[in-house]
Enzyme design. Structure first.
Site, PDB file in Angstrom:
ATOM      1  N   TYR A  54       9.630  -7.181   6.063  1.00 55.49           N
ATOM      2  CA  TYR A  54       8.948  -6.512   5.020  1.00 55.49           C
ATOM      3  C   TYR A  54       9.739  -6.224   3.627  1.00 55.49           C
ATOM      4  CZ  TYR A  54       5.158  -5.438   7.967  1.00 55.49           C
ATOM      5  OH  TYR A  54       4.155  -5.334   8.926  1.00 55.49           O
ATOM      6  N   ASN A 160      -0.647 -10.338  16.106  1.00 51.13           N
ATOM      7  CA  ASN A 160      -1.486 -11.662  15.654  1.00 51.13           C
ATOM      8  C   ASN A 160      -1.708 -12.611  16.868  1.00 51.13           C
ATOM      9  OD1 ASN A 160      -1.867 -10.703  12.937  1.00 51.13           O
ATOM     10  ND2 ASN A 160       0.299 -11.031  12.651  1.00 51.13           N
ATOM     11  N   THR A 261      -0.347   3.453   2.888  1.00 55.18           N
ATOM     12  CA  THR A 261      -0.328   4.063   1.356  1.00 55.18           C
ATOM     13  C   THR A 261       1.111   4.437   1.093  1.00 55.18           C
ATOM     14  OG1 THR A 261      -1.437   5.650  -0.013  1.00 55.18           O
ATOM     15  CG2 THR A 261      -1.141   6.195   2.305  1.00 55.18           C
TER      16      THR A 261
HETATM   17  N1  NAP Z   1       1.234  -7.414  11.999  1.00 56.28           N
HETATM   18  C1  NAP Z   1       1.058  -7.758  10.730  1.00 56.28           C
HETATM   19  O1  NAP Z   1       0.921  -9.172  10.749  1.00 56.28           O
HETATM   20  C2  NAP Z   1       0.934  -6.986   9.657  1.00 56.28           C
HETATM   21  C3  NAP Z   1       0.204  -7.375   8.493  1.00 56.28           C
HETATM   22  C4  NAP Z   1      -0.042  -6.363   7.385  1.00 56.28           C
HETATM   23  C5  NAP Z   1       0.155  -5.196   7.393  1.00 56.28           C
HETATM   24  N2  NAP Z   1       0.812  -4.670   8.647  1.00 56.28           N
HETATM   25  C6  NAP Z   1       1.197  -3.252   8.945  1.00 56.28           C
HETATM   26  O2  NAP Z   1       0.028  -2.529   8.541  1.00 56.28           O
HETATM   27  C7  NAP Z   1       0.587  -1.599   7.648  1.00 56.28           C
HETATM   28  C8  NAP Z   1      -0.694  -1.360   6.830  1.00 56.28           C
HETATM   29  O3  NAP Z   1      -1.113  -2.390   6.005  1.00 56.28           O
HETATM   30  P1  NAP Z   1      -1.765  -2.110   4.455  1.00 56.28           P
HETATM   31  O4  NAP Z   1      -0.896  -1.462   3.542  1.00 56.28           O
HETATM   32  O5  NAP Z   1      -2.251  -3.340   4.038  1.00 56.28           O
HETATM   33  O6  NAP Z   1      -2.947  -0.874   4.907  1.00 56.28           O
HETATM   34  P2  NAP Z   1      -4.003  -0.324   4.343  1.00 56.28           P
HETATM   35  O7  NAP Z   1      -3.824   0.999   4.693  1.00 56.28           O
HETATM   36  O8  NAP Z   1      -5.253  -1.037   4.713  1.00 56.28           O
HETATM   37  O9  NAP Z   1      -3.947  -0.420   2.618  1.00 56.28           O
HETATM   38  C9  NAP Z   1      -2.886   0.284   2.057  1.00 56.28           C
HETATM   39  C10 NAP Z   1      -3.363  -0.030   0.485  1.00 56.28           C
HETATM   40  O10 NAP Z   1      -4.459   0.326   0.103  1.00 56.28           O
HETATM   41  C11 NAP Z   1      -4.200   1.195  -1.141  1.00 56.28           C
HETATM   42  N3  NAP Z   1      -4.982   2.501  -0.897  1.00 56.28           N
HETATM   43  C12 NAP Z   1      -5.139   3.246   0.047  1.00 56.28           C
HETATM   44  N4  NAP Z   1      -6.083   4.120  -0.308  1.00 56.28           N
HETATM   45  C13 NAP Z   1      -6.277   4.019  -1.722  1.00 56.28           C
HETATM   46  C14 NAP Z   1      -7.221   4.816  -2.614  1.00 56.28           C
HETATM   47  N5  NAP Z   1      -7.639   5.763  -2.172  1.00 56.28           N
HETATM   48  N6  NAP Z   1      -7.571   3.922  -3.912  1.00 56.28           N
HETATM   49  C15 NAP Z   1      -6.656   3.122  -4.034  1.00 56.28           C
HETATM   50  N7  NAP Z   1      -5.697   2.408  -3.374  1.00 56.28           N
HETATM   51  C16 NAP Z   1      -5.650   2.846  -1.959  1.00 56.28           C
HETATM   52  C17 NAP Z   1      -2.358   1.498  -1.012  1.00 56.28           C
HETATM   53  O11 NAP Z   1      -2.094   1.855  -2.251  1.00 56.28           O
HETATM   54  P3  NAP Z   1      -1.437   3.143  -2.580  1.00 56.28           P
HETATM   55  O12 NAP Z   1       0.025   2.980  -1.986  1.00 56.28           O
HETATM   56  O13 NAP Z   1      -1.450   3.151  -3.894  1.00 56.28           O
HETATM   57  O14 NAP Z   1      -2.178   4.457  -1.851  1.00 56.28           O
HETATM   58  C18 NAP Z   1      -2.184   0.243  -0.381  1.00 56.28           C
HETATM   59  O15 NAP Z   1      -1.780  -0.481  -1.539  1.00 56.28           O
HETATM   60  C19 NAP Z   1       1.564  -2.080   6.774  1.00 56.28           C
HETATM   61  O16 NAP Z   1       2.460  -1.189   6.407  1.00 56.28           O
HETATM   62  C20 NAP Z   1       2.136  -2.607   7.919  1.00 56.28           C
HETATM   63  O17 NAP Z   1       3.026  -1.776   8.573  1.00 56.28           O
HETATM   64  C21 NAP Z   1       1.164  -5.687   9.847  1.00 56.28           C
END
Ligand code: NAP
Length: 296
Positions: A54, A160, A261
């Site tokens: 990350y 995955n 977020t």
């Molecule tokens: N194992 C894997 O292969 C894998 C892959 C991807 C992710 N992950 C894990 O999953 C976690 C979550 O993934 P993710 O960050 O993609 O999750 P998510 O919670 O689906 O998306 C977060 C994104 O959505 C935006 N967001 C949330 N609420 C919003 C709103 N009301 N308006 C506008 N934008 C909003 C956030 O922006 P803001 O920051 O501006 O709120 C952020 O960019 C990661 O941190 C990681 O730990 C694992």
């Protein structure tokens, strides 16, 4: 906050905070990272998801800065991290291609880097980040067993992995794999019917769901899913994100959404998802909107 048991001596909070994006924040200071952690802890969110890769191999150190500045945080947290993706960035800047590495030498090296960067003496859950086509399951299984035996890692799992990848690795190790972290959301509904969730549900293994908001698309998008989310959200006095997360919580397999977020106001409201009640018809109205059709 509900707790979910992952192994005899390890439980996670039902909602998890993911740190994939932590190094992308404009403020990566220890004080700001601590503010995010405290906002999670205040809601009972004690489980934090990391990976060596990350932030181009710097996100673990961003977390480590906060843990070093305030040593009282670590005992209140469970830390998940991952290894096996090697990309030409950070400590691997000299690599020519992106690849996966599940060899003993790589996993041991990666764990040492994670412990050092996060300033911690053990990892609560180590995940193999992606299935490696060159995985020697006996070698990978043995190093995971050894890491658990040494106390550097409390439990191990994968991410995955399809059921056959899981069974292959499990066949090479004594420790039971504890979880699989998959992409599951209204933007990725295939796991509900392709056997991925069913495989783990049958064995009572909790699943972690990454990108439960579709990486933000579900909260910013338009269309049928957005309209359904808005209508349920307004009926129940929450926002779209809470309903999208509740869609996962409603499933009888223990699905632990991992939210990402960086926004402090949104972090403070993550647990609103627990207030949402979705009856079967409402759940299916979301599922059908995601499928783009009525179920057969
Ligand atoms: N194992 C894997 O292969 C894998 C892959 C991807 C992710 N992950 C894990 O999953 C976690 C979550 O993934 P993710 O960050 O993609 O999750 P998510 O919670 O689906 O998306 C977060 C994104 O959505 C935006 N967001 C949330 N609420 C919003 C709103 N009301 N308006 C506008 N934008 C909003 C956030 O922006 P803001 O920051 O501006 O709120 C952020 O960019 C990661 O941190 C990681 O730990 C694992």
């Amino acid at each position: 906050m509900e707790r979910v048991s992952l192994s005899p001596d390890l439980s996670f909070s039902r909602l998890i905070y993911g740190m994939w994006r932590v190094a992308d924040d404009t403020d990566t200071s220890p004080a700001h990272v601590e503010t995010k952690i405290q906002a999670c802890l205040a809601q009972g969110i004690t489980t934090f998801d990391q990976a060596d890769i990350y932030g181009g191999y710097v996100a673990e150190a961003v977390l480590g800065g906060a843990l070093k500045a305030n040593p009282s945080l670590r005992p209140q947290m469970e830390i998940v991290t991952k290894c096996d993706i090697v990309a030409p960035a950070g400590r691997y800047a000299d690599k020519r291609v992106k690849y996966y590495d599940t060899s003993r030498a790589h996993i041991e090296y990666s764990v040492e880097c994670s412990l050092r960067d996060m300033s911690i003496d053990h990892i609560d859950m180590l995940l193999i980040h992606r299935p490696d086509p060159l995985m020697d399951h006996e070698e990978t299984g043995a190093v995971l067993d050894d890491l658990v035996q040494s106390g550097k890692v409390r439990a191990v799992g994968v991410s995955n992995f399809r059921p056959y990848d899981w069974e292959l690795l499990q066949a090479g190790m004594k420790t039971s794999l504890a979880t699989n972290q998959l992409e599951i959301s209204l933007a990725e509904v295939a796991p509900f019917t392709n056997g991925d969730i069913a495989f783990h549900q049958r064995q009572n293994q909790p699943l972690m769901a990454w990108s439960p908001l579709g990486g933000g698309d579900l909260v910013t998008g338009t269309g049928d899913v957005a309209d359904r989310l808005d209508s349920i959200a307004s009926e129940q006095g929450v926002d779209r994100a809470a309903v999208a997360v509740a869609f996962l919580l409603r499933h009888p397999a223990s699905i632990l959404p991992v939210l990402g977020t960086n926004n402090l106001g949104r972090i403070a409201n993550i647990s609103d998802a627990l207030k949402v009640k979705l009856d079967r018809e409402t759940w299916f109205s979301l599922y059908e909107a995601a499928l783009g059709r009525e179920v057969a």
